[in-house]
Write an enzyme that holds these catalytic residues in place. Structure first.
Site, PDB file in Angstrom:
ATOM      1  N   ASN A 210     -11.416   9.123   8.457  1.00 40.55           N
ATOM      2  CA  ASN A 210     -11.097   7.862   9.132  1.00 40.55           C
ATOM      3  C   ASN A 210     -10.398   8.147  10.462  1.00 40.55           C
ATOM      4  O   ASN A 210     -10.183   9.300  10.825  1.00 40.55           O
ATOM      5  CB  ASN A 210     -10.256   6.970   8.216  1.00 40.55           C
ATOM      6  CG  ASN A 210      -8.967   7.655   7.818  1.00 40.55           C
ATOM      7  OD1 ASN A 210      -8.140   7.988   8.651  1.00 40.55           O
ATOM      8  ND2 ASN A 210      -8.814   7.904   6.516  1.00 40.55           N
ATOM      9  N   ASP A 279     -10.211   6.432   0.276  1.00 42.49           N
ATOM     10  CA  ASP A 279     -10.279   5.825  -1.060  1.00 42.49           C
ATOM     11  C   ASP A 279     -11.430   6.401  -1.880  1.00 42.49           C
ATOM     12  O   ASP A 279     -11.407   6.349  -3.098  1.00 42.49           O
ATOM     13  CB  ASP A 279     -10.454   4.303  -0.927  1.00 42.49           C
ATOM     14  CG  ASP A 279      -9.212   3.650  -0.333  1.00 42.49           C
ATOM     15  OD1 ASP A 279      -8.107   3.970  -0.810  1.00 42.49           O
ATOM     16  OD2 ASP A 279      -9.342   2.852   0.617  1.00 42.49           O
ATOM     17  N   LYS A 289     -24.640  24.205   3.138  1.00 48.27           N
ATOM     18  CA  LYS A 289     -25.041  23.089   3.997  1.00 48.27           C
ATOM     19  C   LYS A 289     -26.376  22.499   3.504  1.00 48.27           C
ATOM     20  O   LYS A 289     -27.335  23.232   3.253  1.00 48.27           O
ATOM     21  CB  LYS A 289     -25.181  23.575   5.437  1.00 48.27           C
ATOM     22  CG  LYS A 289     -25.334  22.429   6.388  1.00 48.27           C
ATOM     23  CD  LYS A 289     -25.361  22.885   7.826  1.00 48.27           C
ATOM     24  CE  LYS A 289     -25.799  21.700   8.660  1.00 48.27           C
ATOM     25  NZ  LYS A 289     -26.595  22.070   9.793  1.00 48.27           N
ATOM     26  N   PHE A 324       2.516   2.294   3.478  1.00 44.17           N
ATOM     27  CA  PHE A 324       1.954   1.735   4.705  1.00 44.17           C
ATOM     28  C   PHE A 324       0.671   1.006   4.339  1.00 44.17           C
ATOM     29  O   PHE A 324       0.040   1.320   3.330  1.00 44.17           O
ATOM     30  CB  PHE A 324       1.626   2.845   5.714  1.00 44.17           C
ATOM     31  CG  PHE A 324       2.784   3.206   6.596  1.00 44.17           C
ATOM     32  CD1 PHE A 324       3.874   3.896   6.092  1.00 44.17           C
ATOM     33  CD2 PHE A 324       2.799   2.849   7.945  1.00 44.17           C
ATOM     34  CE1 PHE A 324       4.953   4.235   6.903  1.00 44.17           C
ATOM     35  CE2 PHE A 324       3.862   3.171   8.770  1.00 44.17           C
ATOM     36  CZ  PHE A 324       4.937   3.867   8.249  1.00 44.17           C
ATOM     37  N   LYS A 338       0.506  -5.428  -2.131  1.00 41.19           N
ATOM     38  CA  LYS A 338       0.552  -3.965  -2.294  1.00 41.19           C
ATOM     39  C   LYS A 338       1.954  -3.510  -2.692  1.00 41.19           C
ATOM     40  O   LYS A 338       2.116  -2.568  -3.474  1.00 41.19           O
ATOM     41  CB  LYS A 338       0.085  -3.259  -1.016  1.00 41.19           C
ATOM     42  CG  LYS A 338      -1.417  -3.384  -0.824  1.00 41.19           C
ATOM     43  CD  LYS A 338      -1.945  -2.733   0.431  1.00 41.19           C
ATOM     44  CE  LYS A 338      -3.434  -3.072   0.580  1.00 41.19           C
ATOM     45  NZ  LYS A 338      -4.038  -2.546   1.788  1.00 41.19           N
ATOM     46  N   LYS A 342       2.098  -1.559  -6.228  1.00 42.75           N
ATOM     47  CA  LYS A 342       2.399  -0.118  -6.214  1.00 42.75           C
ATOM     48  C   LYS A 342       3.877   0.173  -6.457  1.00 42.75           C
ATOM     49  O   LYS A 342       4.322   1.316  -6.290  1.00 42.75           O
ATOM     50  CB  LYS A 342       1.921   0.500  -4.898  1.00 42.75           C
ATOM     51  CG  LYS A 342       0.423   0.284  -4.654  1.00 42.75           C
ATOM     52  CD  LYS A 342      -0.138   1.216  -3.605  1.00 42.75           C
ATOM     53  CE  LYS A 342      -1.593   0.878  -3.302  1.00 42.75           C
ATOM     54  NZ  LYS A 342      -2.265   1.867  -2.481  1.00 42.75           N
TER      55      LYS A 342
END
Ligand code: CTP
Length: 396
Positions: A210, A279, A289, A324, A338, A342
């Protein structure tokens, strides 16, 4: 760069090493930060850089001998008493030996005995001199007496020898200086911060990841170090260099991060999960490869374990857990969910809807949510945001 230097009296002792020229740049930077810099240049230091260089850059007189200031015959007392911090860089083996034995035979060593400000020492010398038993013993003595030693770097020296003994880098020195001028409200605390993205490999050449740069997490780790914490940073792949004074553990995948974090969690007082953990991972990672002809149109994914959820589940008595979240809408509602799900004490919700917030940006806009209150932080640099988040964490 931290802005704790404005208005501070900084005494810099420069001794006889070729690295003295580098400190001219440091003086210039501190003067631009509006610090009041006074340089004490030893006799041998003045063989490498002239007093005029430091005076021009600091805007102040450069001090040499004990006795050449006609206006102030007690200049060692004045400089020592008024100093907020004293930096000796580069510090030669000889200066280190004199300091370690309480010898006060010039203005620099005399001022060092007068001041009660923190003294930071940056050794710079040939690696043979640095590793000599006498130097090791002198350094150990200085550390025991409360001097802050900033380890030299490893590399090629002026004499072309390779080893330990190069003057520390400014990026590290400035962090130690900032720490010494910052209230130590995290002193004695063990802090773990995670940062950066994770990489989930399809094969040795390809991965899913990401846009996280790691900036926010690295800023959280640096700010914790400056405030006195013992900091471990578990970082996914990032181009940023390991922050000064922080033990950095490099990881690649979410699974690596899970193991690195869970293995250390029990001994931590505060855990801050700034990392953008993937995730999902490819259901299979090929050892070699994969040729494009072999790739079918679909990619099968497996869910990664949620590290933060696991930390919340096993949270110890008195441990503080900070998460975060990156959201582009319904920030408060998503953050609150959240926080509860959590079992967090605090969550920093990044608003990623703008161009100048969140991923890859130097600035951020954060909504801070705890069980009791919600606070919208100003749109500001990630460094400043980190300090504002710590201001809230220390109140938990
Ligand atoms: N996190 C984690 N382990 C994961 C995923 C996320 O520890 N496998 C942590 C992140 O470090 C961050 C927080 O959880 O502190 C983010 O929460 P999450 O619900 O995973 O956010 P998103 O991935 O943005 O979730 P969603 O896409 O469902 O909004």
């Amino acid at each position: 760069m931290p802005t704790v230097f404005a208005g501070k009296n900084i005494v810099i002792g420069v001794t006889g090493s070729i690295a003295a020229f580098k400190v001219a740049g440091w003086v210039s930077t501190l003067a631009k930060e509006e610090a009041n810099v006074s340089v004490i240049l030893t006799e041998s230091g003045s063989r490498f850089v002239t007093p005029l260089t430091f005076s021009a850059l600091s805007g102040n007189k450069t001090y040499g001998s004990m006795f050449d200031d006609r206006d102030d015959p007690m200049v060692h007392i004045t400089l020592g008493q008024n100093a907020d911090i004293m930096l000796i860089a580069p510090a030669t083996a000889n200066t280190i030996a004199r300091l370690a034995n309480g010898i006060a035979d010039d203005l620099l060593t005399t001022t060092a005995l007068v001041t009660r400000a923190e003294i930071l020492i940056c050794p710079a010398m040939n690696s043979r001199m640095y590793s000599h038993q006498m130097t090791r013993e002198n350094i150990a003595k200085l550390k025991a007496a409360g001097y802050q030693l900033i380890d030299p770097a490893h590399g090629m020296m002026a004499c072309k020898d390779e080893g330990e003994g190069r003057l520390a880098e400014w990026e590290d020195v400035v962090e130690y200086m900032a720490k010494s001028l910052t209230p130590q409200d995290l002193s004695g605390k063990k802090v773990l911060v995670t940062a950066g993205p994770t990489r989930e490999h399809l094969d040795p050449a390809r991965f899913l990841s990401n846009r996280s740069s790691g900036k926010m997490g690295y800023a959280m780790a640096s700010a914790a170090f400056r405030r006195g914490a013992e900091v471990t940073l578990v970082s996914g792949p990032s181009t940023l260099s390991s922050p000064a004074g922080v033990a950095t553990v490099s990881v690649e995948s979410a699974e690596d991060m899970y193991n690195a974090v869970i293995g250390r969690a029990d001994s931590m007082d505060i855990i801050v999960k700034s990392a953008a953990v993937a995730d999902y991972r490819p259901a299979e990672t090929a050892r070699h490869k994969v040729k494009k002809e072999q790739i079918e149109g679909q990619l099968l994914l497996s869910r990664n374990r949620d590290i933060l959820f696991e930390l919340g589940r096993k949270k110890g008595e008195g441990q503080i857990l900070v998460g975060f979240a990156a959201e582009s809408q319904h920030l408060h509602e998503a953050g609150k969910n959240k926080l509860l799900k959590k079992n967090l004490d605090l969550i920093a919700v990044n608003d990623i809807s703008g161009n100048d917030t969140g991923f890859e940006s130097g600035t951020n806009q954060v909504l801070l949510i705890s069980a009791k209150k919600t606070k919208r932080l100003p749109h500001t640099s990630k460094e400043h945001t980190a300090d504002l988040i710590w201001d809230e964490i220390v109140l938990q």
